[in-house]
Scaffold this motif. Sequence first.
Motif, PDB file in Angstrom:
ATOM      1  N   VAL A   5       0.840  -1.201   0.000  1.00 30.16           N
ATOM      2  CA  VAL A   5       0.000   0.000   0.000  1.00 30.16           C
ATOM      3  C   VAL A   5       0.868   1.241   0.000  1.00 30.16           C
ATOM      4  CG1 VAL A   5      -1.693   1.310   1.313  1.00 30.16           C
ATOM      5  CG2 VAL A   5      -1.946  -1.157   1.067  1.00 30.16           C
ATOM      6  N   SER A   6       1.947   1.228   0.783  1.00 26.64           N
ATOM      7  CA  SER A   6       2.797   2.413   0.841  1.00 26.64           C
ATOM      8  C   SER A   6       3.441   2.693  -0.497  1.00 26.64           C
ATOM      9  CB  SER A   6       3.866   2.239   1.917  1.00 26.64           C
ATOM     10  OG  SER A   6       4.680   1.138   1.617  1.00 26.64           O
ATOM     11  N   LEU A   7       3.884   1.674  -1.134  1.00 28.25           N
ATOM     12  CA  LEU A   7       4.476   1.899  -2.426  1.00 28.25           C
ATOM     13  C   LEU A   7       3.417   2.323  -3.426  1.00 28.25           C
ATOM     14  CD1 LEU A   7       7.099   1.988  -3.771  1.00 28.25           C
ATOM     15  CD2 LEU A   7       6.816  -0.359  -4.450  1.00 28.25           C
ATOM     16  N   GLY A   8       2.238   1.750  -3.318  1.00 29.85           N
ATOM     17  CA  GLY A   8       1.139   2.168  -4.183  1.00 29.85           C
ATOM     18  C   GLY A   8       0.825   3.628  -3.977  1.00 29.85           C
ATOM     19  N   LEU A   9       1.039   4.101  -2.779  1.00 32.07           N
ATOM     20  CA  LEU A   9       0.777   5.493  -2.465  1.00 32.07           C
ATOM     21  C   LEU A   9       1.828   6.419  -3.055  1.00 32.07           C
ATOM     22  CD1 LEU A   9      -0.887   7.525  -0.917  1.00 32.07           C
ATOM     23  CD2 LEU A   9       0.501   7.016   1.084  1.00 32.07           C
ATOM     24  N   ILE A  20       2.976  12.287 -18.805  1.00 36.70           N
ATOM     25  CA  ILE A  20       1.917  12.067 -19.782  1.00 36.70           C
ATOM     26  C   ILE A  20       0.650  11.566 -19.085  1.00 36.70           C
ATOM     27  CG2 ILE A  20       1.228  10.659 -21.766  1.00 36.70           C
ATOM     28  CD1 ILE A  20       4.179  10.706 -22.606  1.00 36.70           C
ATOM     29  N   CYS A  21       0.800  10.823 -18.006  1.00 38.32           N
ATOM     30  CA  CYS A  21      -0.330  10.154 -17.360  1.00 38.32           C
ATOM     31  C   CYS A  21      -1.253  11.106 -16.613  1.00 38.32           C
ATOM     32  CB  CYS A  21       0.175   9.092 -16.401  1.00 38.32           C
ATOM     33  SG  CYS A  21       0.984   7.751 -17.256  1.00 38.32           S
ATOM     34  N   TYR A  22      -0.748  12.172 -16.077  1.00 43.03           N
ATOM     35  CA  TYR A  22      -1.563  13.149 -15.359  1.00 43.03           C
ATOM     36  C   TYR A  22      -2.523  12.499 -14.376  1.00 43.03           C
ATOM     37  CZ  TYR A  22       0.257  16.230 -18.907  1.00 43.03           C
ATOM     38  OH  TYR A  22       1.090  16.930 -19.718  1.00 43.03           O
ATOM     39  N   GLY A  23      -1.981  11.692 -13.490  1.00 43.45           N
ATOM     40  CA  GLY A  23      -2.805  11.143 -12.432  1.00 43.45           C
ATOM     41  C   GLY A  23      -3.534   9.867 -12.781  1.00 43.45           C
ATOM     42  N   THR A  24      -3.254   9.277 -13.920  1.00 40.94           N
ATOM     43  CA  THR A  24      -3.909   8.036 -14.303  1.00 40.94           C
ATOM     44  C   THR A  24      -3.578   6.940 -13.304  1.00 40.94           C
ATOM     45  OG1 THR A  24      -3.770   8.621 -16.622  1.00 40.94           O
ATOM     46  CG2 THR A  24      -4.122   6.303 -16.122  1.00 40.94           C
ATOM     47  N   ARG A  25      -4.582   6.212 -12.904  1.00 40.84           N
ATOM     48  CA  ARG A  25      -4.409   5.121 -11.958  1.00 40.84           C
ATOM     49  C   ARG A  25      -3.916   3.884 -12.699  1.00 40.84           C
ATOM     50  NH1 ARG A  25      -9.413   2.635  -8.546  1.00 40.84           N
ATOM     51  NH2 ARG A  25      -8.577   0.546  -8.386  1.00 40.84           N
ATOM     52  N   SER A  30      -5.442  -1.765  -6.813  1.00 42.65           N
ATOM     53  CA  SER A  30      -6.811  -2.194  -6.509  1.00 42.65           C
ATOM     54  C   SER A  30      -7.616  -1.075  -5.848  1.00 42.65           C
ATOM     55  CB  SER A  30      -6.774  -3.403  -5.578  1.00 42.65           C
ATOM     56  OG  SER A  30      -6.292  -3.011  -4.296  1.00 42.65           O
ATOM     57  N   ASP A  31      -8.926  -1.238  -5.865  1.00 40.63           N
ATOM     58  CA  ASP A  31      -9.804  -0.298  -5.169  1.00 40.63           C
ATOM     59  C   ASP A  31      -9.483  -0.275  -3.676  1.00 40.63           C
ATOM     60  OD1 ASP A  31     -11.091   0.389  -7.509  1.00 40.63           O
ATOM     61  OD2 ASP A  31     -12.759  -1.005  -7.211  1.00 40.63           O
ATOM     62  N   GLU A  32      -9.126  -1.416  -3.136  1.00 44.37           N
ATOM     63  CA  GLU A  32      -8.767  -1.498  -1.710  1.00 44.37           C
ATOM     64  C   GLU A  32      -7.523  -0.655  -1.416  1.00 44.37           C
ATOM     65  OE1 GLU A  32      -6.826  -4.809   1.144  1.00 44.37           O
ATOM     66  OE2 GLU A  32      -8.644  -5.449   0.089  1.00 44.37           O
ATOM     67  N   MET A  33      -6.537  -0.740  -2.289  1.00 46.99           N
ATOM     68  CA  MET A  33      -5.337   0.088  -2.116  1.00 46.99           C
ATOM     69  C   MET A  33      -5.679   1.567  -2.172  1.00 46.99           C
ATOM     70  SD  MET A  33      -2.273  -1.634  -4.303  1.00 46.99           S
ATOM     71  CE  MET A  33      -0.887  -0.615  -3.873  1.00 46.99           C
ATOM     72  N   ALA A  35      -8.543   2.983  -1.480  1.00 44.72           N
ATOM     73  CA  ALA A  35      -9.295   3.350  -0.274  1.00 44.72           C
ATOM     74  C   ALA A  35      -8.358   3.504   0.923  1.00 44.72           C
ATOM     75  CB  ALA A  35     -10.371   2.314   0.009  1.00 44.72           C
ATOM     76  N   THR A  36      -7.433   2.581   1.073  1.00 44.47           N
ATOM     77  CA  THR A  36      -6.477   2.658   2.176  1.00 44.47           C
ATOM     78  C   THR A  36      -5.574   3.879   2.014  1.00 44.47           C
ATOM     79  OG1 THR A  36      -6.508   0.259   2.415  1.00 44.47           O
ATOM     80  CG2 THR A  36      -4.631   1.424   3.387  1.00 44.47           C
ATOM     81  N   ALA A  37      -5.101   4.094   0.811  1.00 44.00           N
ATOM     82  CA  ALA A  37      -4.234   5.229   0.546  1.00 44.00           C
ATOM     83  C   ALA A  37      -4.955   6.552   0.778  1.00 44.00           C
ATOM     84  CB  ALA A  37      -3.699   5.155  -0.884  1.00 44.00           C
ATOM     85  N   ALA A  38      -6.218   6.611   0.448  1.00 44.67           N
ATOM     86  CA  ALA A  38      -6.975   7.855   0.613  1.00 44.67           C
ATOM     87  C   ALA A  38      -6.991   8.308   2.063  1.00 44.67           C
ATOM     88  CB  ALA A  38      -8.399   7.678   0.096  1.00 44.67           C
ATOM     89  N   ASN A  39      -7.101   7.384   2.982  1.00 42.16           N
ATOM     90  CA  ASN A  39      -7.080   7.738   4.402  1.00 42.16           C
ATOM     91  C   ASN A  39      -5.747   8.366   4.794  1.00 42.16           C
ATOM     92  OD1 ASN A  39      -9.686   6.758   4.774  1.00 42.16           O
ATOM     93  ND2 ASN A  39      -8.953   4.698   5.293  1.00 42.16           N
ATOM     94  N   VAL A  40      -4.663   7.790   4.305  1.00 41.05           N
ATOM     95  CA  VAL A  40      -3.336   8.313   4.613  1.00 41.05           C
ATOM     96  C   VAL A  40      -3.105   9.642   3.901  1.00 41.05           C
ATOM     97  CG1 VAL A  40      -0.856   7.885   4.376  1.00 41.05           C
ATOM     98  CG2 VAL A  40      -2.383   6.066   5.155  1.00 41.05           C
ATOM     99  N   VAL A  41      -3.511   9.725   2.652  1.00 40.17           N
ATOM    100  CA  VAL A  41      -3.370  10.976   1.901  1.00 40.17           C
ATOM    101  C   VAL A  41      -4.086  12.106   2.635  1.00 40.17           C
ATOM    102  CG1 VAL A  41      -4.085  12.169  -0.212  1.00 40.17           C
ATOM    103  CG2 VAL A  41      -2.976   9.931  -0.357  1.00 40.17           C
TER     104      VAL A  41
END
Length: 145
Positions: A5-9, A20-25, A30-33, A35-41
Amino acid sequence: MRSSVSLGLLILCLIRPAVICYGTRPKFVSDEMIATAANVVNACQTQTGVATVDIEAVRNGTWPQTRELKCYMYCLWEQFGLVDDKRELSLNGMLTFFQRIPAYRAEVQNAISKCKRIAKGDNCQYAYMFNKCYAILSPRTYYLF
C-alpha cells in the motif's frame, strides 16, 4: 500488505511516463489500495497543510518548492512504515514491492540506489529530493498520490 500500500501510495508502476499520465491510476492498483491510501493521503494533507494543487503539479511534471509539499512526501513514507530507525527511507519495502513486477526491477533498483545517495537535508527536504530524483530516473514507475 503494508509495504504494498505504501508503495502504491508513493511510487506506482506506470506504462507511460508520469508527465503524460496526469494522475492516471495504474491497472494493478486495486480499489482497496486506493481506499487505504486515501485515508493516509487525507491525514498527511491535514497534518502538513499541503495544497492539492501542489500534489497535482507534481503529477503533471512540475515541482513546487513548498515546505508543505516536501513534508507531505515524508509524511507518506512515515505513515506506511517506509522510514527506518535513522528516519530515512527504507528501501526494503520499495524493493519488495517491485519484486512482484520484474519488468521494472532493475530500473527501480538503479533509481533507488542513485537517489538515496544524492538526497540530502532534513526529513522533508530528503523526501522531496528523493522523489524528484526518482521521478526523473524512473518516470514509468513514479506517481505521487
